[in-house]
Design an enzyme around this catalytic site. Sequence first.
Site, PDB file in Angstrom:
ATOM      1  N   TRP A 237     -15.084  40.966 -36.943  1.00  0.00           N
ATOM      2  CA  TRP A 237     -15.490  40.860 -38.349  1.00  0.00           C
ATOM      3  C   TRP A 237     -17.005  40.773 -38.411  1.00  0.00           C
ATOM      4  CZ3 TRP A 237     -15.648  36.294 -42.188  1.00  0.00           C
ATOM      5  CH2 TRP A 237     -15.723  36.816 -43.486  1.00  0.00           C
ATOM      6  N   HIS A 238     -17.600  41.227 -39.479  1.00  0.00           N
ATOM      7  CA  HIS A 238     -19.059  41.274 -39.592  1.00  0.00           C
ATOM      8  C   HIS A 238     -19.474  40.607 -40.889  1.00  0.00           C
ATOM      9  CE1 HIS A 238     -17.674  44.645 -37.112  1.00  0.00           C
ATOM     10  NE2 HIS A 238     -18.733  44.363 -36.385  1.00  0.00           N
ATOM     11  N   SER A 239     -20.273  39.560 -40.777  1.00  0.00           N
ATOM     12  CA  SER A 239     -20.709  38.853 -41.973  1.00  0.00           C
ATOM     13  C   SER A 239     -22.202  39.089 -42.173  1.00  0.00           C
ATOM     14  CB  SER A 239     -20.417  37.348 -41.843  1.00  0.00           C
ATOM     15  OG  SER A 239     -20.771  36.706 -43.045  1.00  0.00           O
TER      16      SER A 239
END
Length: 312
Positions: A237-239
């Site tokens: 996941w990429h925040s």
Amino acid sequence: MNDSIPLLIDTDPGVDDALALLMAFNSPRHHLLGLCITAGNVGLDHTVANALKLSEVAGIKVPVYPGCERPLVFAAEDASYVHGRDGFGDIDYEPAHFQAELEHAALAILRESHTHAGKLLLVTLGPLTNLALAVRLDPTLPSRIGRLVVMGGAVTGKGNTSIAAEFNIAFDPEAAAIVFESFPDIILVDWEAVLRHGFRHSTFEGWLAGGSPRADFYERISRKTRLWAEGKRGDHWHSADALAMMAALHPEYIIEKQRYFIHVETAGNQSRGATMVDWLERSGRPAQTEIVLKLDQARFETMIQDALGARA
Ligand code: RIB
């Protein structure tokens, strides 16, 4: 408070904005002055409500300043397909009891820039509409900003909202062009850096299971976005905003950066919103942007765990 760093955040919460805000709420060495809200991920009514709700859940009383409800010139599509119609996963939460301020976000930016002249850390996590309006109202604003950290752009054209453009810039390219033409010293965390600093969904779910009110709320508001991301981008996941917030709160965790001139393109079918880097230094223009290329991944993940109350 006198030796803490005055911090003002412009944001369009949004699920990854929320993680970045929890990191900021958690910082012992920053004095959070307020949240300036813009439309972007979803409409302004939702982004303001989300900022108020997150502050209430985190037990933080911070002024929330409503800003621009649309881009400066042309209307743009939101990112509700990523964040949910309300920007917080459509969980139908009980609205916060906190109220937003009456002062416009652009005016709050100008006022706080005078109060904290030369020291203000200004972080933008959404479209640059409020900041562009502020600098048009007062072109001397950049001289009073200590550090400006921007989440946005795609420095080699690997966009996330069109072939070449990243969402925050593409939502209001005219505003972004004004900001990149006006500010001589921008620290940029772009989408491509974000893709280099992902973390496993399974690991993140473990951090969310810590049982703190923040973690429980974040698990709920982020569920739809995480499922969408897993389907689209796989097991990491990429925040984006959380990474930009780490660069802002802890510049010492930036491992690699390079300084170049960036032009924001406002014309063209596929080029509109592109952040065009003068890699070969042909323009003769001053390099106004510090492009963050690499940050300390381990510290990034620790900061996220701390923001969620996931570490003993
Ligand atoms: O491209 C990522 C950016 O767009 C993040 O700020 C996210 O919140 C969305 O606004």
